[in-house]
Design a protein around this motif. Structure first.
Motif, short mmCIF file in Angstrom:
data_model
loop_
_atom_site.label_atom_id
_atom_site.label_comp_id
_atom_site.label_asym_id
_atom_site.label_seq_id
_atom_site.Cartn_x
_atom_site.Cartn_y
_atom_site.Cartn_z
N LYS A 40 10.62 2.23 0.86
CA LYS A 40 11.01 3.61 0.55
C LYS A 40 10.48 4.01 -0.82
O LYS A 40 9.98 5.13 -1.00
N GLN A 41 10.56 3.10 -1.79
CA GLN A 41 10.04 3.38 -3.12
C GLN A 41 8.53 3.60 -3.10
O GLN A 41 7.99 4.32 -3.94
N ALA A 42 7.85 2.97 -2.13
CA ALA A 42 6.40 3.09 -2.02
C ALA A 42 5.97 4.34 -1.27
O ALA A 42 4.77 4.57 -1.09
N GLY A 43 6.94 5.14 -0.82
CA GLY A 43 6.59 6.41 -0.19
C GLY A 43 6.60 6.42 1.32
O GLY A 43 6.10 7.37 1.95
N TYR A 44 7.17 5.40 1.96
CA TYR A 44 7.27 5.38 3.42
C TYR A 44 8.54 6.10 3.87
O TYR A 44 9.54 6.15 3.15
N ARG A 45 8.51 6.62 5.08
CA ARG A 45 9.73 7.08 5.73
C ARG A 45 10.29 5.88 6.46
O ARG A 45 9.69 5.39 7.42
N VAL A 46 11.41 5.38 6.00
CA VAL A 46 11.95 4.11 6.48
C VAL A 46 13.13 4.32 7.41
O VAL A 46 14.05 5.10 7.12
N VAL A 47 13.10 3.61 8.53
CA VAL A 47 14.22 3.56 9.47
C VAL A 47 14.63 2.10 9.62
O VAL A 47 13.78 1.23 9.83
N GLY A 48 15.91 1.84 9.50
CA GLY A 48 16.40 0.47 9.67
C GLY A 48 16.77 0.21 11.11
O GLY A 48 17.29 1.10 11.81
N LEU A 49 16.50 -1.01 11.58
CA LEU A 49 16.85 -1.39 12.95
C LEU A 49 17.56 -2.74 12.92
O LEU A 49 16.99 -3.74 12.46
N PHE A 50 18.80 -2.76 13.38
CA PHE A 50 19.56 -4.01 13.47
C PHE A 50 19.47 -4.53 14.89
O PHE A 50 19.85 -3.83 15.84
N MET A 51 18.95 -5.75 15.05
CA MET A 51 18.76 -6.33 16.37
C MET A 51 19.90 -7.28 16.73
O MET A 51 20.18 -8.23 15.99
N LYS A 52 20.52 -7.03 17.87
CA LYS A 52 21.52 -7.95 18.40
C LYS A 52 20.84 -8.74 19.52
O LYS A 52 20.46 -8.17 20.54
N ASN A 53 20.69 -10.05 19.31
CA ASN A 53 19.92 -10.88 20.24
C ASN A 53 20.76 -11.86 21.04
O ASN A 53 20.22 -12.55 21.91
N PHE B 127 4.88 -7.12 5.44
CA PHE B 127 5.80 -8.10 4.88
C PHE B 127 6.02 -7.74 3.41
O PHE B 127 5.36 -8.29 2.51
N PRO B 128 6.91 -6.81 3.12
CA PRO B 128 7.04 -6.26 1.77
C PRO B 128 7.45 -7.25 0.68
O PRO B 128 7.20 -6.99 -0.50
N VAL B 129 8.09 -8.37 1.04
CA VAL B 129 8.49 -9.33 0.00
C VAL B 129 7.59 -10.56 -0.01
O VAL B 129 7.84 -11.51 -0.75
N GLY B 130 6.53 -10.56 0.79
CA GLY B 130 5.66 -11.73 0.90
C GLY B 130 4.96 -12.11 -0.38
O GLY B 130 4.57 -13.26 -0.58
N ALA C 161 0.84 -1.19 0.00
CA ALA C 161 0.00 0.00 0.00
C ALA C 161 0.88 1.25 0.00
O ALA C 161 1.96 1.25 0.60
N PRO C 162 0.48 2.34 -0.66
CA PRO C 162 1.27 3.57 -0.68
C PRO C 162 1.55 4.07 0.73
O PRO C 162 0.69 4.03 1.61
N GLY C 163 2.78 4.57 0.96
CA GLY C 163 3.18 4.97 2.30
C GLY C 163 2.75 6.35 2.72
O GLY C 163 2.46 6.59 3.90
N ASN C 164 2.74 7.29 1.78
CA ASN C 164 2.32 8.66 2.07
C ASN C 164 3.06 9.26 3.27
O ASN C 164 2.46 9.96 4.08
N GLY C 165 4.35 8.97 3.36
CA GLY C 165 5.16 9.54 4.42
C GLY C 165 5.06 8.85 5.77
O GLY C 165 5.70 9.28 6.74
N GLU C 166 4.29 7.80 5.87
CA GLU C 166 4.15 7.06 7.14
C GLU C 166 5.50 6.45 7.55
O GLU C 166 6.24 5.95 6.71
N THR C 167 5.81 6.52 8.83
CA THR C 167 7.08 5.99 9.33
C THR C 167 6.96 4.49 9.64
O THR C 167 6.08 4.07 10.38
N VAL C 168 7.87 3.72 9.07
CA VAL C 168 7.92 2.29 9.32
C VAL C 168 9.36 1.91 9.66
O VAL C 168 10.30 2.38 9.02
N VAL C 169 9.52 1.10 10.68
CA VAL C 169 10.84 0.61 11.08
C VAL C 169 11.02 -0.79 10.54
O VAL C 169 10.20 -1.68 10.81
N VAL C 170 12.08 -1.00 9.78
CA VAL C 170 12.35 -2.29 9.15
C VAL C 170 13.45 -3.00 9.92
O VAL C 170 14.51 -2.43 10.18
N GLY C 171 13.19 -4.25 10.28
CA GLY C 171 14.23 -5.05 10.92
C GLY C 171 15.25 -5.46 9.88
O GLY C 171 15.01 -6.36 9.09
#
Length: 378
Positions: A34-47, A175-178, A9-19
């Motif tokens: 990002k191409q779909a118009g979301y404001r994307v922040v990457g998050l790397f998890m150390k578990n 799930f963008p690649v689903g 779905a189009p992002g329209n500037g909505e913020t989404v955090v990607v693992g």
């Protein structure tokens, strides 16, 4: 329109955090959002922190790969340490299950407790409205509820590992690649100049990785050797190093192959398989032959149930279920179900149904949920 964006779905500037794990799937997920118009922040998890400097840990390289991807895509990358939550919510349960003689699936619990709980909470604190991961699965809103759907690429579908997600989690998850096939994901990554386009998929348990499993368990659980017996004759065939190292249906690693006088036929029927664990006597029972009746189960009982919709499924309807990730869907019905446990009956006996593993129920492409296998029988 870019076909890869058709399922987003189009992002329209909505913020989404990607693992961002450093792998190609999460990297392309961030790119597409990002191409779909979301404001994307990457998050790397150390578990995981224990022994993370040895040859089996890839965390350092994965972080380097994630940072390189974030730089190419043009997004911020944050690193967060969830190792304390991981030990409390996932690893402690993992050890308890193995000590009890069961074979757990920590990836299932990791998704429910870390990737879609601790991670989701952290993302909300960052001001995001949603999170996203590179899992091959899909979310659909239907009649006011959110459904967990299989990924379009049947060879990569990961809904089995996500079956414990609830309505609140699914409502905030993308799930963008689903809707894509793995080959297309790699092509998109290569076209975008991502260095990890051909990176090998990660294998092994989510925190153990590819390190020797016996050696790993020995650090945390006491070793209690015992007898290996033929289930049919009670004859002692050898010694095991600990019941925790063996799982139902296991063939390799039993160290009893080639016993003289124990094989009547040549070929596959000579092989020994782990069939039962007697925890009180510390005995591992084995049988000869892949299709031995002791390895086949027509029904099972599951507990610790989790249903995606929040409601119990119907009894006596025709469903399908998996008792392990790579297993084909098996027709079944749910004969009895309540809030605590259910009984699932299969149309055909299933091979090596293993206590501790997850049974996941489907209605066509919709993942309904499931539970932990407690017992199996005829």
């Amino acid at each position: 329109m870019n076909e890869a964006l058709a399922g987003i779905a189009p992002g329209n500037g909505e913020t989404v955090v990607v693992g961002l794990s450093g792998g190609v799937d999460s990297s392309v997920s961030a790119l597409l959002l990002k191409q779909a118009g979301y404001r994307v922040v990457g998050l790397f998890m150390k578990n995981w922190e224990d022994d993370d400097t040895d040859e089996y840990c890839s965390t350092r390289q994965d972080l380097i790969d994630a940072a390189a991807v974030a730089d190419v895509i043009g997004i911020d990358l944050e690193v967060v340490n969830f190792s304390a939550e991981y030990k409390d919510r996932v690893f402690a349960s993992f050890l308890r299950e193995y000590q009890a003689g069961r074979t757990p699936n920590p990836d299932v619990l990791c998704n429910a407790e870390i990737k879609f709980a601790a991670f989701l909470d952290h993302a909300m604190q960052l001001g995001a409205t949603r999170i996203a991961t590179g899992h091959y699965a899909q979310v659909r809103e239907f009649e006011g509820r959110f459904q967990l759907m299989k990924g379009e690429d049947g060879t990569k579908d990961q809904s089995y590992f996500l079956h414990r997600l609830n309505q609140a989690q699914l409502s905030r998850t993308l799930f963008p690649v689903g809707h894509l096939y793995k080959r297309d994901v790699r092509r998109i990554a290569a076209d975008a100049g991502l260095a990890n386009a051909a990176k090998k998929d990660s294998t092994g348990i989510c925190f153990v990785g590819e390190r020797p499993f016996r050696e790993f368990l020995q650090r945390y659980l006491p070793v209690t050797p015992g007898e290996i017996r033929d289930l049919d004759s009670e004859r002692v065939l050898g010694q095991h190093d600990g019941l925790m190292y063996h799982t139902i249906g296991q063939r390799k690693g039993l160290r009893i192959g080639g016993l003289k006088g124990m094989a009547d036929d040549a070929g596959e029927h000579d092989a020994w398989y782990a069939a039962r664990k007697d925890m009180e006597k510390n005995v591992l029972y084995v049988v000869r032959g892949h299709d031995h009746p002791a390895l086949l189960s027509g029904r099972l009982v599951a507990a610790d149930l989790s249903w995606v919709s929040g409601a119990l499924p119907h009894t006596h309807w025709v469903y399908a279920a998996k008792t392990r990730y790579r297993q084909p869907d098996a027709p079944c019905s749910i004969d009895a179900v309540d809030a605590d446990r259910c009984e699932i009956v299969f149309a055909e006996p299933q091979w090596a149904v293993t206590p501790g593993q997850s049974v996941v129920v489907y209605e066509s492409k919709v993942c309904l949920g499931g539970g932990i296998i407690v017992s199996a029988g005829d």
